[in-house]
Design a protein around this motif. Structure first.
Motif, PDB file in Angstrom:
ATOM      1  N   HIS A  58       0.806  -1.221   0.000  1.00 51.13           N
ATOM      2  CA  HIS A  58       0.000   0.000   0.000  1.00 51.13           C
ATOM      3  C   HIS A  58       0.840   1.273   0.000  1.00 51.13           C
ATOM      4  CE1 HIS A  58       0.700  -0.632   4.276  1.00 51.13           C
ATOM      5  NE2 HIS A  58       0.455   0.637   4.451  1.00 51.13           N
ATOM      6  N   ARG A  97       0.506   2.969  -3.336  1.00 46.85           N
ATOM      7  CA  ARG A  97      -0.821   3.582  -3.497  1.00 46.85           C
ATOM      8  C   ARG A  97      -0.937   4.859  -2.681  1.00 46.85           C
ATOM      9  NH1 ARG A  97      -2.461  -1.962  -2.948  1.00 46.85           N
ATOM     10  NH2 ARG A  97      -3.215  -1.476  -0.868  1.00 46.85           N
ATOM     11  N   VAL A  98      -0.319   4.897  -1.508  1.00 45.90           N
ATOM     12  CA  VAL A  98      -0.333   6.121  -0.688  1.00 45.90           C
ATOM     13  C   VAL A  98       0.432   7.226  -1.411  1.00 45.90           C
ATOM     14  CG1 VAL A  98       0.517   7.158   1.457  1.00 45.90           C
ATOM     15  CG2 VAL A  98      -0.622   4.938   1.521  1.00 45.90           C
ATOM     16  N   HIS A 101      -4.586   5.341  -2.228  1.00 50.09           N
ATOM     17  CA  HIS A 101      -5.015   4.679  -0.991  1.00 50.09           C
ATOM     18  C   HIS A 101      -5.640   5.716  -0.068  1.00 50.09           C
ATOM     19  CE1 HIS A 101      -5.004   1.655   2.168  1.00 50.09           C
ATOM     20  NE2 HIS A 101      -4.576   2.597   2.983  1.00 50.09           N
ATOM     21  N   LYS A 102      -6.842   5.470   0.351  1.00 48.33           N
ATOM     22  CA  LYS A 102      -7.540   6.395   1.251  1.00 48.33           C
ATOM     23  C   LYS A 102      -7.685   5.738   2.621  1.00 48.33           C
ATOM     24  CE  LYS A 102      -8.212   9.244  -2.104  1.00 48.33           C
ATOM     25  NZ  LYS A 102      -7.202  10.232  -2.292  1.00 48.33           N
ATOM     26  N   SER A 113      -4.063   6.915   9.619  1.00 48.72           N
ATOM     27  CA  SER A 113      -3.106   7.642   8.788  1.00 48.72           C
ATOM     28  C   SER A 113      -1.926   8.149   9.624  1.00 48.72           C
ATOM     29  CB  SER A 113      -3.784   8.784   8.043  1.00 48.72           C
ATOM     30  OG  SER A 113      -4.405   9.663   8.933  1.00 48.72           O
ATOM     31  N   GLU A 160      -3.049  12.638   3.291  1.00 51.07           N
ATOM     32  CA  GLU A 160      -4.214  11.901   3.766  1.00 51.07           C
ATOM     33  C   GLU A 160      -4.725  12.458   5.094  1.00 51.07           C
ATOM     34  OE1 GLU A 160      -6.395   9.114   2.884  1.00 51.07           O
ATOM     35  OE2 GLU A 160      -5.748  10.245   1.139  1.00 51.07           O
TER      36      GLU A 160
END
Length: 97
Positions: free
Chosen positions: A17, A20-21, A26-27, A34, A82
């Motif tokens: 991930h 993706r971050v 990525h949420k 976070s 995030e």
């Protein structure tokens, strides 16, 4: 004195991930998750810096620090983005209620 190479500095491999971050795909569902990710990423960076400092002498500190910062900056920026997104979302929800 042997020059250090970036390949000699070990950097923890990114998890699935992490990419993706970095890309903003990525949420996180909560600010706590976070922040935990951010703290874990900073801890990994500090561990890598510590290991590199033990392995090499003081003459290579700037190069090693630059390399480690470059390796972790995108992950840390993604986590901060995030956290900001979640803070804004929470404040907007409070205003709507």
């Amino acid at each position: 004195m042997k020059p250090s190479r970036h390949a000699d500095v070990s950097i923890k491999k990114p998890k699935a991930h992490d990419d993706r971050v970095v890309l903003g795909l990525h949420k996180f569902r909560s600010i706590g998750k976070s922040k935990a990710y951010l703290y874990a990423t900073i801890f990994d960076a500090l561990q890598d810096a510590w290991r590199a400092g033990v392995k090499f002498d003081e003459s290579h500190v700037e190069a090693i620090c630059s390399y480690i910062i470059g390796s972790y900056t995108w992950r840390i920026d993604g986590a901060l983005n995030e956290i900001i997104r979640l803070e804004i979302k929470d404040r907007l929800e409070k205003m709507i209620k």
